[in-house]
Write a protein that holds these residues in place. Sequence first.
Motif, mmCIF file in Angstrom:
data_model
loop_
_atom_site.group_PDB
_atom_site.id
_atom_site.type_symbol
_atom_site.label_atom_id
_atom_site.label_comp_id
_atom_site.label_asym_id
_atom_site.label_seq_id
_atom_site.Cartn_x
_atom_site.Cartn_y
_atom_site.Cartn_z
ATOM 1 N N VAL A 1 0.856 -1.178 0.000
ATOM 2 C CA VAL A 1 0.000 0.000 0.000
ATOM 3 C C VAL A 1 0.893 1.229 0.000
ATOM 4 O O VAL A 1 1.791 1.355 0.841
ATOM 5 N N ASN A 2 0.658 2.124 -0.941
ATOM 6 C CA ASN A 2 1.463 3.334 -1.010
ATOM 7 C C ASN A 2 1.059 4.303 0.091
ATOM 8 O O ASN A 2 -0.084 4.314 0.543
ATOM 9 N N GLY A 3 2.002 5.157 0.462
ATOM 10 C CA GLY A 3 1.761 6.060 1.574
ATOM 11 C C GLY A 3 1.231 7.410 1.145
ATOM 12 O O GLY A 3 1.355 8.389 1.874
ATOM 13 N N GLY A 4 0.651 7.531 -0.012
ATOM 14 C CA GLY A 4 0.064 8.802 -0.440
ATOM 15 C C GLY A 4 1.129 9.802 -0.808
ATOM 16 O O GLY A 4 1.973 9.542 -1.654
ATOM 17 N N THR A 5 1.160 10.953 -0.146
ATOM 18 C CA THR A 5 2.092 12.009 -0.518
ATOM 19 C C THR A 5 3.510 11.752 -0.008
ATOM 20 O O THR A 5 4.423 12.461 -0.378
ATOM 21 N N THR A 6 3.673 10.765 0.833
ATOM 22 C CA THR A 6 5.020 10.418 1.299
ATOM 23 C C THR A 6 5.530 9.246 0.481
ATOM 24 O O THR A 6 4.803 8.630 -0.282
ATOM 25 N N ASN A 7 6.793 8.926 0.632
ATOM 26 C CA ASN A 7 7.363 7.765 -0.057
ATOM 27 C C ASN A 7 7.178 6.496 0.753
ATOM 28 O O ASN A 7 7.629 5.439 0.355
ATOM 29 N N TYR A 8 6.518 6.601 1.910
ATOM 30 C CA TYR A 8 6.372 5.442 2.775
ATOM 31 C C TYR A 8 5.366 4.482 2.192
ATOM 32 O O TYR A 8 4.277 4.857 1.779
ATOM 33 N N ALA A 9 5.709 3.231 2.163
ATOM 34 C CA ALA A 9 4.795 2.181 1.732
ATOM 35 C C ALA A 9 4.875 1.035 2.735
ATOM 36 O O ALA A 9 5.912 0.838 3.370
ATOM 37 N N TYR A 10 3.796 0.324 2.901
ATOM 38 C CA TYR A 10 3.823 -0.799 3.838
ATOM 39 C C TYR A 10 3.172 -2.008 3.207
ATOM 40 O O TYR A 10 2.416 -1.896 2.235
ATOM 41 N N ALA A 11 3.476 -3.172 3.766
ATOM 42 C CA ALA A 11 2.961 -4.422 3.246
ATOM 43 C C ALA A 11 1.953 -5.031 4.210
ATOM 44 O O ALA A 11 2.106 -4.954 5.428
#
Length: 120
Positions: free
Chosen positions: A52-62
């Motif tokens: 799942v992408n973190g929207g406006t940040t580069n953070y993504a999680y599984a």
Amino acid sequence: QVQLVESGGGLVQPGGSLRLSCAASGSIFSISAMGWYRQAPGKQRELVARVVNGGTTNYAYADYADSVKGRSTISRDNAKNTVYLQMNNMKPEDTAVYYCNAILFSRNFWGQGTQVTVSS
């Protein structure tokens, strides 16, 4: 629109490993989540793992289903627009058709599905 092409399914023995690949094309920059679902005969389609992408940040999680947590890893190669699902220590209950999924502006897009059979 997003087009998804899966590969990597097949027959694997119990305890073996398999890697599924899903290549995306189209409006890939607007994809908010991408991952894998599976459907066994007579059962509902269920989430296996997704990024799942973190929207406006580069953070993504599984996210992982409990049934595969600890023996599966989902990863993505942004340069190739591809998501991978590595599954280890596979079990007969992993047998299903595996579908790649992408969410774009709240719409679900699906690949054609690839059969995974775990059997000796």
